[in-house]
Design a protein around this motif. Sequence first.
Motif, PDB file in Angstrom:
ATOM      1  N   ILE A  34      31.883  42.071  40.822  1.00  0.00           N
ATOM      2  CA  ILE A  34      32.896  41.653  40.617  1.00  0.00           C
ATOM      3  C   ILE A  34      34.351  41.963  41.539  1.00  0.00           C
ATOM      4  O   ILE A  34      34.622  43.533  41.310  1.00  0.00           O
ATOM      5  N   GLN A  35      35.265  41.330  41.410  1.00  0.00           N
ATOM      6  CA  GLN A  35      36.565  41.781  42.137  1.00  0.00           C
ATOM      7  C   GLN A  35      37.492  42.364  41.468  1.00  0.00           C
ATOM      8  O   GLN A  35      38.138  40.358  40.572  1.00  0.00           O
ATOM      9  N   VAL A  36      38.022  42.982  41.439  1.00  0.00           N
ATOM     10  CA  VAL A  36      39.164  43.366  40.457  1.00  0.00           C
ATOM     11  C   VAL A  36      40.718  43.698  41.148  1.00  0.00           C
ATOM     12  O   VAL A  36      40.339  43.702  41.625  1.00  0.00           O
ATOM     13  N   PHE A  37      41.628  42.843  40.077  1.00  0.00           N
ATOM     14  CA  PHE A  37      42.937  42.374  40.852  1.00  0.00           C
ATOM     15  C   PHE A  37      43.401  43.430  39.824  1.00  0.00           C
ATOM     16  O   PHE A  37      43.522  42.616  38.155  1.00  0.00           O
ATOM     17  N   LYS A  38      44.214  44.597  39.920  1.00  0.00           N
ATOM     18  CA  LYS A  38      45.360  45.437  38.918  1.00  0.00           C
ATOM     19  C   LYS A  38      46.663  45.268  40.137  1.00  0.00           C
ATOM     20  O   LYS A  38      46.700  45.422  40.876  1.00  0.00           O
ATOM     21  N   THR A  39      47.467  46.434  39.087  1.00  0.00           N
ATOM     22  CA  THR A  39      48.326  46.276  39.030  1.00  0.00           C
ATOM     23  C   THR A  39      48.633  47.515  39.613  1.00  0.00           C
ATOM     24  O   THR A  39      47.906  48.317  39.682  1.00  0.00           O
ATOM     25  N   PRO A  40      49.651  48.283  40.352  1.00  0.00           N
ATOM     26  CA  PRO A  40      49.689  49.478  40.991  1.00  0.00           C
ATOM     27  C   PRO A  40      49.590  50.790  40.225  1.00  0.00           C
ATOM     28  O   PRO A  40      48.813  52.345  40.684  1.00  0.00           O
ATOM     29  N   THR A  41      50.272  50.878  38.983  1.00  0.00           N
ATOM     30  CA  THR A  41      50.908  51.612  38.679  1.00  0.00           C
ATOM     31  C   THR A  41      49.816  51.631  37.259  1.00  0.00           C
ATOM     32  O   THR A  41      50.166  52.675  36.287  1.00  0.00           O
ATOM     33  N   THR A  59      31.571  46.641  42.297  1.00  0.00           N
ATOM     34  CA  THR A  59      32.909  46.382  42.603  1.00  0.00           C
ATOM     35  C   THR A  59      33.988  46.876  42.703  1.00  0.00           C
ATOM     36  O   THR A  59      34.116  47.672  43.743  1.00  0.00           O
ATOM     37  N   SER A  60      34.834  45.975  43.472  1.00  0.00           N
ATOM     38  CA  SER A  60      35.612  45.842  44.386  1.00  0.00           C
ATOM     39  C   SER A  60      37.297  46.035  43.859  1.00  0.00           C
ATOM     40  O   SER A  60      37.722  44.840  42.994  1.00  0.00           O
ATOM     41  N   VAL A  61      38.305  46.387  44.930  1.00  0.00           N
ATOM     42  CA  VAL A  61      39.357  46.539  43.799  1.00  0.00           C
ATOM     43  C   VAL A  61      40.426  45.854  44.598  1.00  0.00           C
ATOM     44  O   VAL A  61      40.445  46.456  45.899  1.00  0.00           O
ATOM     45  N   THR A  62      41.733  45.223  44.214  1.00  0.00           N
ATOM     46  CA  THR A  62      42.552  45.408  45.551  1.00  0.00           C
ATOM     47  C   THR A  62      43.542  45.118  44.073  1.00  0.00           C
ATOM     48  O   THR A  62      44.422  45.372  43.158  1.00  0.00           O
ATOM     49  N   VAL A  63      44.631  46.101  44.741  1.00  0.00           N
ATOM     50  CA  VAL A  63      46.403  46.480  44.307  1.00  0.00           C
ATOM     51  C   VAL A  63      47.223  45.474  44.568  1.00  0.00           C
ATOM     52  O   VAL A  63      47.288  44.902  45.692  1.00  0.00           O
ATOM     53  N   LEU A  64      48.039  44.443  43.460  1.00  0.00           N
ATOM     54  CA  LEU A  64      48.854  43.668  44.386  1.00  0.00           C
ATOM     55  C   LEU A  64      50.368  44.266  42.715  1.00  0.00           C
ATOM     56  O   LEU A  64      49.849  44.262  42.167  1.00  0.00           O
ATOM     57  N   PRO A  65      51.151  43.836  43.581  1.00  0.00           N
ATOM     58  CA  PRO A  65      52.496  44.072  42.478  1.00  0.00           C
ATOM     59  C   PRO A  65      52.344  42.705  41.710  1.00  0.00           C
ATOM     60  O   PRO A  65      52.962  43.550  40.427  1.00  0.00           O
ATOM     61  N   SER A  66      51.867  42.101  41.294  1.00  0.00           N
ATOM     62  CA  SER A  66      52.085  40.552  40.414  1.00  0.00           C
ATOM     63  C   SER A  66      50.358  39.733  40.544  1.00  0.00           C
ATOM     64  O   SER A  66      50.229  39.756  41.700  1.00  0.00           O
ATOM     65  N   LEU A  67      49.811  39.931  39.277  1.00  0.00           N
ATOM     66  CA  LEU A  67      48.581  39.368  39.449  1.00  0.00           C
ATOM     67  C   LEU A  67      48.814  37.243  38.835  1.00  0.00           C
ATOM     68  O   LEU A  67      48.263  37.186  38.783  1.00  0.00           O
TER      69      LEU A  67
END
Length: 157
Positions: A34-41, A59-67
């Motif tokens: 599962i690839q998880v996209f999340k906000t930084p805070t 699980t892999s994680v990508t941090v983005l300012p907006s999803l």
Amino acid sequence: MSTLFLSRRLWLLGAGTLAVAGSACAQTRAAPSIQVFKTPTCACCDGWIRHLRQAGFDTSVTVLPSLRSVRSSRGIPEALASCHTGLVGAYAVEGHVPADDIKRLLRERPQAVGLAVPGMPLGSPGMETPDGQIQPYETLLVLADGRTRVFARHPSA
């Protein structure tokens, strides 16, 4: 005669070894990714990611300012938006969806965009409280036209 007996014994031993090895391979399935996209805070996102990893997800994680672009590209309506979005197989997973619901989704493979848990219900994965409080909530199956239907109720009765 003893050569025949020995050959037969070796053949049975080899066949037995192959059967056991084949059975072990069939039982050792790769962990679902599962690839998880999340906000930084977001701390609750980290709790949800821990929950997924403990349940056996790779699980892999990508941090983005907006999803917003991740959600919209996968057909998740903004009304169901959360602070994290997961992509697993052909499905999107929005919010604090329990790992068992995701595993069921992957097993049953319904015609759908994915799953969502709207809001941030107390006691859902990543939203645990020190006193163990659990707010009843529903995991929704998100259909291609944006409608939803109940996929699971938590805590289950």
